[in-house]
Design a protein around this motif. Structure first.
Motif, PDB file in Angstrom:
ATOM      1  N   ASP A  34      20.830  80.776 100.159  1.00  0.00           N
ATOM      2  CA  ASP A  34      20.029  80.235 101.073  1.00  0.00           C
ATOM      3  C   ASP A  34      20.813  79.427 102.116  1.00  0.00           C
ATOM      4  N   GLU A  35      21.584  78.515 101.818  1.00  0.00           N
ATOM      5  CA  GLU A  35      22.243  77.665 102.869  1.00  0.00           C
ATOM      6  C   GLU A  35      23.084  78.551 103.800  1.00  0.00           C
ATOM      7  N   ALA A  36      23.615  79.742 103.380  1.00  0.00           N
ATOM      8  CA  ALA A  36      24.554  80.770 104.012  1.00  0.00           C
ATOM      9  C   ALA A  36      23.770  81.843 104.840  1.00  0.00           C
ATOM     10  N   GLY A  37      22.290  81.837 104.578  1.00  0.00           N
ATOM     11  CA  GLY A  37      21.607  82.914 105.222  1.00  0.00           C
ATOM     12  C   GLY A  37      21.992  84.167 104.705  1.00  0.00           C
ATOM     13  N   LEU A  38      22.317  84.347 103.403  1.00  0.00           N
ATOM     14  CA  LEU A  38      22.746  85.529 102.990  1.00  0.00           C
ATOM     15  C   LEU A  38      22.074  85.940 101.534  1.00  0.00           C
ATOM     16  N   GLY A  39      22.033  87.137 101.171  1.00  0.00           N
ATOM     17  CA  GLY A  39      21.595  87.367  99.910  1.00  0.00           C
ATOM     18  C   GLY A  39      22.479  87.204  98.720  1.00  0.00           C
ATOM     19  N   VAL A  40      21.818  86.522  97.578  1.00  0.00           N
ATOM     20  CA  VAL A  40      22.677  86.053  96.632  1.00  0.00           C
ATOM     21  C   VAL A  40      23.751  86.916  95.854  1.00  0.00           C
ATOM     22  N   ILE A  43      26.840  86.834  97.583  1.00  0.00           N
ATOM     23  CA  ILE A  43      27.753  85.638  97.254  1.00  0.00           C
ATOM     24  C   ILE A  43      28.346  85.968  96.045  1.00  0.00           C
ATOM     25  N   PHE A  44      27.556  86.756  95.160  1.00  0.00           N
ATOM     26  CA  PHE A  44      28.346  87.296  93.925  1.00  0.00           C
ATOM     27  C   PHE A  44      29.308  88.277  94.125  1.00  0.00           C
ATOM     28  N   ARG A  45      29.213  89.094  95.080  1.00  0.00           N
ATOM     29  CA  ARG A  45      30.554  89.842  95.590  1.00  0.00           C
ATOM     30  C   ARG A  45      31.626  89.164  95.770  1.00  0.00           C
ATOM     31  N   TYR A  46      31.521  88.347  96.536  1.00  0.00           N
ATOM     32  CA  TYR A  46      32.637  87.412  97.064  1.00  0.00           C
ATOM     33  C   TYR A  46      33.129  86.531  95.889  1.00  0.00           C
ATOM     34  N   PHE A  47      32.440  85.765  95.359  1.00  0.00           N
ATOM     35  CA  PHE A  47      32.617  84.933  93.972  1.00  0.00           C
ATOM     36  C   PHE A  47      31.790  85.410  92.791  1.00  0.00           C
ATOM     37  N   PRO A  48      32.203  86.004  91.915  1.00  0.00           N
ATOM     38  CA  PRO A  48      31.675  86.488  90.708  1.00  0.00           C
ATOM     39  C   PRO A  48      30.877  85.361  89.938  1.00  0.00           C
ATOM     40  N   LYS A  49      31.695  83.981  89.816  1.00  0.00           N
ATOM     41  CA  LYS A  49      31.215  83.150  89.257  1.00  0.00           C
ATOM     42  C   LYS A  49      31.003  81.738  89.903  1.00  0.00           C
ATOM     43  N   LYS A  50      30.387  80.907  89.411  1.00  0.00           N
ATOM     44  CA  LYS A  50      30.109  79.762  90.211  1.00  0.00           C
ATOM     45  C   LYS A  50      31.414  78.880  90.040  1.00  0.00           C
ATOM     46  N   ASN A  51      31.994  78.769  88.844  1.00  0.00           N
ATOM     47  CA  ASN A  51      33.377  78.399  88.813  1.00  0.00           C
ATOM     48  C   ASN A  51      34.329  78.707  89.951  1.00  0.00           C
TER      49      ASN A  51
END
Length: 212
Positions: A34-40, A43-51
């Motif tokens: 939401d902050e980046a204005g992107l679909g979630v 985000i997971f494609r670039y960073f598969p895990k929150k850690n």
């Protein structure tokens, strides 16, 4: 800069903002999206895990700080003057972005210590931190030649200890806008400056009888 790199930087900046506001535990990948204005899913494609995203943000913070330490090393002046500049760097608690970075560095150490999940890519964080320590060590070594630091100290060990302790201390101060003592209010930056001056006075070469 490639499109992929720009997108990655956008995600890291958004994650920095979210983590600064909500902390690591309570932040979600959806918050970052939401902050980046992107679909979630992006985000997971670039960073598969929150850690992985958390560590990437922390590495980005350290890599952004490294040139500041390198500039201190390259600056004119003796070891004592450069070490004072180093401690002054840690005192910049009043700068909001610096404040948020310091808060996240402190919070990350606690988060990583208690994380039940394996912290993938943690080696990247350790490497980025080690690069800063190497530069600080180079600043300290100059004291052997210019003798601007007390020579009766094991000064390499002493100055590195002071740098580590003061860095941790100012990171902890970053969690508090002020500390109230009765009717007095002592700002974190004021506290940091008091402790900084105590350390600097301790490592300053002592005057001899001939100096007087």
């Amino acid at each position: 800069m490639t499109y992929k790199k720009r997108r990655s930087n956008n995600i890291l900046q958004a994650a920095f903002t979210v983590f600064s506001q909500k902390g690591f535990e309570w932040s979600t990948m959806q918050d970052v999206a939401d902050e980046a204005g992107l679909g979630v899913a992006t985000i997971f494609r670039y960073f598969p895990k929150k850690n992985k995203l958390i560590i990437a943000v922390m590495v980005d913070i350290l890599e952004d700080r490294l040139p500041k330490f390198e500039r201190i090393l390259a600056s004119e002046g003796n070891c004592f003057q450069k070490f004072e500049m180093l401690l002054n760097h840690y005192v910049k608690i009043s700068d909001q972005e610096e404040l948020d970075s310091m808060k996240l560095l402190e919070a990350f150490e606690i988060y990583a210590a208690f994380s039940q999940e394996h912290m993938e890519n943690i080696a990247n964080y350790h490497k980025a931190y080690a690069n800063i320590v190497i530069v600080i060590s180079e600043i300290i070594k100059e004291g052997k030649e210019d003798q601007s630091i007390r020579q009766d100290l094991s000064f390499e060990e002493t100055l590195l200890a002071i740098s580590n302790v003061f860095g941790i201390y100012t990171r902890k101060l970053s969690f508090f806008e002020s500390v109230k003592l009765g009717n007095l209010v002592t700002l974190p930056s004021q506290q940091a400056n008091i402790v900084k001056n105590i350390f600097l006075d301790y490592i300053k070469p002592k005057k001899t009888t001939q100096d007087n």
